[in-house]
Design an enzyme around this catalytic site. Sequence first.
Site, PDB file in Angstrom:
ATOM      1  N   ASP A 226     -13.646 -13.178  26.909  1.00 50.38           N
ATOM      2  CA  ASP A 226     -13.212 -12.590  25.569  1.00 50.38           C
ATOM      3  C   ASP A 226     -12.017 -13.211  25.142  1.00 50.38           C
ATOM      4  O   ASP A 226     -10.944 -12.971  25.520  1.00 50.38           O
ATOM      5  CB  ASP A 226     -13.220 -11.113  25.714  1.00 50.38           C
ATOM      6  CG  ASP A 226     -13.223 -10.198  24.328  1.00 50.38           C
ATOM      7  OD1 ASP A 226     -14.399 -10.308  23.639  1.00 50.38           O
ATOM      8  OD2 ASP A 226     -12.211  -9.290  24.280  1.00 50.38           O
ATOM      9  N   GLU A 309     -14.737 -17.632  24.737  1.00 50.30           N
ATOM     10  CA  GLU A 309     -15.077 -17.011  23.249  1.00 50.30           C
ATOM     11  C   GLU A 309     -13.698 -17.463  22.555  1.00 50.30           C
ATOM     12  O   GLU A 309     -12.361 -16.833  22.797  1.00 50.30           O
ATOM     13  CB  GLU A 309     -15.051 -15.641  23.148  1.00 50.30           C
ATOM     14  CG  GLU A 309     -15.588 -14.981  21.729  1.00 50.30           C
ATOM     15  CD  GLU A 309     -14.671 -13.855  21.208  1.00 50.30           C
ATOM     16  OE1 GLU A 309     -15.236 -13.446  20.213  1.00 50.30           O
ATOM     17  OE2 GLU A 309     -13.773 -13.643  21.901  1.00 50.30           O
TER      18      GLU A 309
HETATM   19  C1  NOJ Z   1     -14.531 -10.234  20.796  1.00 51.14           C
HETATM   20  C2  NOJ Z   1     -15.686  -9.455  21.111  1.00 51.14           C
HETATM   21  O1  NOJ Z   1     -16.862 -10.186  21.167  1.00 51.14           O
HETATM   22  C3  NOJ Z   1     -15.739  -8.370  20.059  1.00 51.14           C
HETATM   23  O2  NOJ Z   1     -16.771  -7.685  20.226  1.00 51.14           O
HETATM   24  C4  NOJ Z   1     -14.471  -7.542  20.570  1.00 51.14           C
HETATM   25  O3  NOJ Z   1     -14.420  -6.560  19.406  1.00 51.14           O
HETATM   26  C5  NOJ Z   1     -13.160  -8.379  20.547  1.00 51.14           C
HETATM   27  N1  NOJ Z   1     -13.310  -9.625  21.110  1.00 51.14           N
HETATM   28  C6  NOJ Z   1     -12.162  -7.499  21.002  1.00 51.14           C
HETATM   29  O4  NOJ Z   1     -12.239  -7.642  22.466  1.00 51.14           O
END
Ligand code: NOJ
Length: 591
Positions: A226, A309
């Site tokens: 993440d 991500e």
């Molecule tokens: C990216 C995640 O995919 C999202 O759902 C989340 O709110 C943020 N990061 C914070 O962790």
Amino acid sequence: MTQTTPDATSTELLHAADPADAPWWRDAVIYQIYPRSWADSDGDGIGDLPGITARLPYLRDLGVDAIWLSPFYVSPMNDAGYDVADYRDIDPVFGSLSDADLLISTAHGLGLKVLVDLVPNHSSSEHEWFKAALAAGPGSPERARYIFREGKGPGGEEPPNNWPSVFGGEGWTRVTEADGTPGEWYLHIFDTTQPDYDWNNPEVGDEFASILEFWCDRGVDGFRVDVAHGLVKEDGLPDWHGPIQLLDASDMSAEAALPPSHEESARIHETGAGPRPPMWDQDGVHDIYRRWRAVLDAQPAPDRILCAEAWVKPESRLAKYVRSDEMHQAFNFDFLDTHWAAGPLRESITTSFRENDNVGAPTTWVLSNHDVVRHASRLGLDQSLPRPNGISADRAQPDAELGLRRARAATMLMLGLPGSSYVYQGEELGLPESTDMPHEFRQDPTFHRTEGKEIGRDGCRVPIPWVRDAPSLGFGPSDATWLPQPDSYGAYAVDQQAGVEGSTLELYRSLLATRRADRMGLGSASWHPLSGGDVVAVVNASGDGARQTLVLVNLGADAVALPEGATVTHASGPLAEDGMVPTDVAVWARL
Ligand code: NOJ
Ligand code: MG
């Protein structure tokens, strides 16, 4: 229309084939499960691990290679689990560690790999470390695991810098010290309840290396990381007035959307780095991923992966995350964000292959996830406007029929390209976004922190329809669903599509079966001479050239003739009587 006889040697090679014994992740199709919304076993209206385990055979039959589970850890659920209070245990709403073990072993028994979500940029404010930091006070080693600073101005009343939260409002919150006085501020790039770690502190790095090992020991095959571009902040935490570019420009709060200041523009110019906000994509993140790669490579089965991500531009910078000693994959958000237009799609495909091949990584492809408007709805919106962050009843509504037609074509393009693809739960049903959810149900902190200016992500997170005539459309044994299912969802239920020729579910199954049988994920890619104008046409060929599959999408108004002798194996919609490919239809054809 000129017809060209296909000749692989006359076309430009975009990407060379992988060897047949390439590791699993180079061509895997990975299905994202959002645990709250996939399958509920106990009728509390929230999906859970036993619910997932019971339905894994559906995914074997769908023909995917792996699953990625969004967070299932102990959490107060202020950001649907992306606010982790204990990285080594399961939230009771989802089950227990033994449920996780059973899920992993069942998946493995069905031939499915399992990726879990790792959230290393921030913890929950309910995490033991953060509670200890609040209790221990300024200057303590406990506070040094997070980013606490004195405020500015008289009495420290103003936040330490001007950074906004991605979810709207300020990126800092002031604490009350033990003696009752207003104290330091802590940074939270997301919600107030998601304090950012200080990754300059070696304790943080050691803790995450240990968390990786914990889940490797439990048998997971990898981690989706993440906010992988956010862990390291620029020294000195300088002010920033430019866009913050997470989930792309349209997602940020209006106040953050100011142009860069003069100094910032000068800095951007000097470094040649493009607008790089001080909270994202700092070079220091790469040391972290090198360490993690070493942790994974030291495991007894060294084929576990990391997927970033990282909302990073340009793609050459994103490719740094997947250098051979860092992560294995990064989500291709450039592809996801490309409008339904042939030129930009060709450009995204070209750049994706070039930049990933440069570093020897597989390209990934993705069209939907739990943070963006589902592509069956997104592609039915005005393509000249930026992607909205959610859709509500009082805003422009997508054309559902057009959206689905294009979504099926887009999926055929995605699955026809070599590399690894991510499929988000429900897209195999052609599921649209929930676009008329009453506001009182909304849970995304974005909606609340922007006072409804941003609709947020609840619309893509609605529980999945399995059975048309069952409580909660078969999501669970009761009527309860944590977000309401739109009336339209019954028609998309799995039982309405399974075995039905031409349904979106059968299209996905058939595409995945052919992709696997033909090993298309390991194929080479070249432009076909028909590519150009409003047509995207790629030849996906096996390494020895014995198999050549034309993957063609027509995004223009005029129908397109296929090359002579091409045998259509799949079409996203009906072809014209003369076999021409109509507007917004894709085909796979053997050459
Ligand atoms: C990216 C995640 O995919 C999202 O759902 C989340 O709110 C943020 N990061 C914070 O962790
Ligand atoms: Mg449940």
